[in-house]
Design an enzyme around this catalytic site. Structure first.
Site, short mmCIF file in Angstrom:
data_model
loop_
_atom_site.label_atom_id
_atom_site.label_comp_id
_atom_site.label_asym_id
_atom_site.label_seq_id
_atom_site.Cartn_x
_atom_site.Cartn_y
_atom_site.Cartn_z
N SER A 76 0.83 -1.21 0.00
CA SER A 76 0.00 0.00 0.00
C SER A 76 0.86 1.25 0.00
CB SER A 76 -0.94 0.00 1.21
OG SER A 76 -0.20 0.01 2.41
N ASP A 77 0.21 2.37 -0.33
CA ASP A 77 0.89 3.65 -0.33
C ASP A 77 -0.11 4.75 -0.01
OD1 ASP A 77 3.64 4.89 -1.14
OD2 ASP A 77 2.11 6.22 -1.98
N THR A 78 0.33 5.71 0.78
CA THR A 78 -0.51 6.86 1.14
C THR A 78 0.14 8.15 0.68
OG1 THR A 78 -1.38 5.73 3.11
CG2 THR A 78 -1.59 8.12 3.06
N SER A 113 -3.85 3.82 -1.38
CA SER A 113 -4.11 2.72 -2.33
C SER A 113 -3.57 1.43 -1.73
CB SER A 113 -3.41 2.99 -3.67
OG SER A 113 -3.94 4.15 -4.27
#
Length: 196
Positions: A76-78, A113
């Protein structure tokens, strides 16, 4: 409940974030943490959730060749999206100050995401939360940076920390998404993933 449905799968969380790891524990999931270094760069043509989607998928690449049929990899990535640009993790205190100052008395978006990868398929989902800050003083911003050192956080702040408690006036969307994982989306997608 979901953990029972996942008993024939091996859940791999590729994240060093203690917040994301804690969420997985609180969801009652059995998982392993495996980390592989990757350079987090994205093409300049991307914007908004395209950036976090791209980076979440990029983080899965080092694992692809070694996934077993029963493995489900989660990456995931923010990012923080403000004034039509992505705010990642600050390089230093000055960078952190400028990021927070730019968000003072305005509304920004936090986008996370999450990419689910198996040996056969891949699905990426995302969530967007709107966050509004009050007008922050320079003293408040400096106090926060000096005491909480938010250099590992997108947009240079953690909503669960002091600045979130004193500075955030409105949230539209998932609070957990701003902390770093849209837990409701992860839960729902995992259910769909194992039943499809």
């Amino acid at each position: 409940m979901l953990n029972e449905q996942l008993k024939n799968f091996r859940l791999i969380l590729a994240s060093g974030s203690p917040r994301r790891q804690q969420f997985f524990k609180e969801l009652g999931l059995d998982f392993e943490i495996i980390l592989k270094p990757i350079k987090e760069e994205f093409p300049e043509r991307l914007s908004h959730f395209e950036i976090s989607d791209y980076l979440a998928q990029l983080k899965s690449l080092p694992f692809k060749a070694e996934l077993n049929p029963s493995d489900i990899l989660i990456t995931s990535d923010t990012i923080v999206w403000h004034n039509n640009k992505a705010l990642g993790k600050p390089k230093n205190a000055e960078d952190a100050f400028n990021m927070i100052k730019s968000m003072s008395n305005t509304t920004h978006e936090v986008i996370t995401s999450v990419c689910f990868t198996t040996s056969e398929k891949q699905k990426t989902v995302n969530a967007v939360t709107k966050v509004t800050f009050k007008a922050l003083t320079e003293a408040e911003i400096n106090h926060y940076i000096n005491t909480c050192k938010p250099f590992d956080k997108a947009g240079a702040y953690g909503i669960q920390e002091w600045i979130g408690q004193i500075g955030i006036t409105k949230i539209e969307g998932s609070y957990f998404n701003v902390v770093g994982l849209p837990t409701h989306v992860v839960y729902q997608t995992l259910q769909q993933f194992i039943s499809s």
